[in-house]
Structure formats: structure tokens, C-alpha cells
Design an enzyme around this catalytic site. Sequence first.
Site, PDB file in Angstrom:
ATOM      1  N   HIS A 147      31.710  12.614  49.930  1.00 55.68           N
ATOM      2  CA  HIS A 147      31.402  13.584  48.883  1.00 55.68           C
ATOM      3  C   HIS A 147      32.702  14.188  48.372  1.00 55.68           C
ATOM      4  O   HIS A 147      33.562  14.584  49.155  1.00 55.68           O
ATOM      5  CB  HIS A 147      30.498  14.689  49.432  1.00 55.68           C
ATOM      6  N   LYS A 196      34.713  21.942  42.608  1.00 55.09           N
ATOM      7  CA  LYS A 196      35.491  20.694  42.601  1.00 55.09           C
ATOM      8  C   LYS A 196      35.351  19.957  41.272  1.00 55.09           C
ATOM      9  O   LYS A 196      36.336  19.452  40.719  1.00 55.09           O
ATOM     10  CB  LYS A 196      35.030  19.785  43.747  1.00 55.09           C
ATOM     11  N   ASP A 231      31.297  13.409  42.714  1.00 57.71           N
ATOM     12  CA  ASP A 231      30.200  13.646  43.647  1.00 57.71           C
ATOM     13  C   ASP A 231      30.186  12.647  44.791  1.00 57.71           C
ATOM     14  O   ASP A 231      30.336  13.018  45.951  1.00 57.71           O
ATOM     15  CB  ASP A 231      28.844  13.644  42.920  1.00 57.71           C
ATOM     16  N   ARG A 245      49.460  29.254  57.093  1.00 60.21           N
ATOM     17  CA  ARG A 245      49.939  29.500  55.732  1.00 60.21           C
ATOM     18  C   ARG A 245      51.068  28.553  55.366  1.00 60.21           C
ATOM     19  O   ARG A 245      51.150  28.057  54.253  1.00 60.21           O
ATOM     20  CB  ARG A 245      50.421  30.958  55.615  1.00 60.21           C
TER      21      ARG A 245
END
Length: 321
Positions: A149, A170, A188, A255
Site C-alpha cells: 500500500h 500520501k 494505493d 531526530r
Amino acid sequence: MSAKDLAVISAELLFEANRTALRWEWIAGHAHPERRFDEEAVQSAQSAADLVGYLNYIHPYRVQIVGVREHAYFENSTPEDQERRIQRIVTLEPPVVVVADGQAPSDRLVAMCGRAGIPLFVTKEPAGHVIDVLRSYLTQHFAERITRHGVFMDILGLGVLLTGESGLGKSELGLELISRGHGLVADDAVDLYRVSRTAIEGRCPALLQNLLEVRGIGLLDIKAIFGETAVRRKMRLKLIVHLVRKETMEREFERLPYEPLYEEVMGVQVRKVVIAVDAGRNLAVLVEAAVRNTVLQLRGIDTYKEFIERHQRAMERGSID
């Protein structure tokens, strides 16, 4: 690629699938169109490409290609030797024999293949080209595959898979990247194929070709709206961009990763970056920057490593200002 998958391909399927590319004729062995690869040969093959090659008695169970030199090997011999050499091929029972380079198969070869039920194809195409086409066909047809996906795109020449939980935007990000000149492969659902030990290829399922779904708008035909240059048929997967919510990013990811992230896809390590989705962030610019940085890393330029070395030199000098 499993032996079970490879064993189901028949001579008829091989012929029809490559009829246009190779413009060949089926001139003998019509009685057994269902003839298939030997299961033992399939199991011992390192890849589907091992099942096609020039005439070779050591690898009898692959598709045997007869080019100019192989044809001369038969023709430049006495009738008795020619009979013996052709009989040896037939006895080894290859799945298919292909005579290429515009060579005319001898009457003996045609007759023996007919009696043994071995499909004999003839083409004017160069033997090397025939091998390339058949190896490519077998490799792609039997490649290990999964469906993921996400949104798969061509960004700056790199195959990039955008992933993340549903609702993070997305497809909207994909649309913005398309408007910035990048190309869509699939939205998709993305079909991923392992085409070699180190390469993953992504394609779009036929049902979703050229389509992108945007919430509130619906299905968009990207090719019709943006033109043919906005879509791609396939790309090699080089980077996964994983979108996460800000809270998830702070909780589960560093980070400043001290080394590149990777994700394993069908046994292949694919570079990965994680980007937090938050109000006011220009995700398209961040994705482009991630792609450009990945390109540098692939060229051997590691910005983080260079920074650490610069920091180390500054500490050795006694100054970090």
C-alpha cells in the site's frame, strides 16, 4: 520464484507471449503445445535467465537457441554426424528449440523435433536478441512479487515509494509532486517484483493504471490531465519515504539518525527516510530534499559522516565555535 511457478509455463504460452517481439513461426512439434520446463532443471536454476541459452549439451533442459555458429555446427558435417548431433539434442528433451539469425532448419531437425514432440520455433531475429527477450520475459513473469500500500513515483529519476498510515495525505502529496514535474507509477496498490538479487521493480496493477485518488475530488486520470510525461510504466525501487504523525516521530524515531535507515523488501535492503507530517510543513519539498540526499549517498557522499568528521577536527583543535 518457485519451481511450481516455473513448471507451469508451456511452449504455447512462451510462443504467444513473445510472438510480436520475436516474429517467429512454429514449424514443428505442434502435437505437444503443453510441453513445459523440466522440474529438476527449474529447481537447480539460479534464476529464470538460466533457462535460456545457446545450444549446450551440458544444460539440456533449457530453451536451446540455434544461431549462425550452431547452425554451421550441424551443416558442416557429414550426414551421419549431422544425424547423430541432432539426435543427441532431441534425446536430451529441451522444452523448446529456437532457430534464429534467419537460418533455415535442416529437414532432419524439423523431422526429429516433429517425431519427438519438441516445439521448434524459427525467427529472423538475431540469436542474442532472442535470448535477451526470453530471459527478460521469464525473469519478469516468474519474479517473486508482493503488493504494498502506498504511492510509487519517479522523483528525479529515482523510484520512490511513499508509505504511511491511511489519512496522512500520501495521494495529495503524490499529486503535488506530479504538479512539480515528477511521474506517477502507481497509487494505493503497488506491485513489487524482485527482478534480481539486488533489485526491486515497482509497477501499477492494470486496473489502476494512470489513476490517482484524492479525497474530496475522487479519481483523477493523471495521464489525461498532465500528459504522458506524468506517468511511468515501471521503476526500480530505490527509496522508501515513510510518513508518520508528529507524535509518532517524536516517540519512535531519532531526530538525527546517525546512519541511513533501511527496510527489507523481499530480502533486499532499501534505503528509507521518515518524515513527520505536521501543519505548515511542505512535504513535497522535504521529499525532494530526501531524494536528492539519497542520490548523494548513492554516490558515496555522506553529509552526516562529513559533519561528524568536521566536528571531530574542531574538537581536536579545541574549538567548536
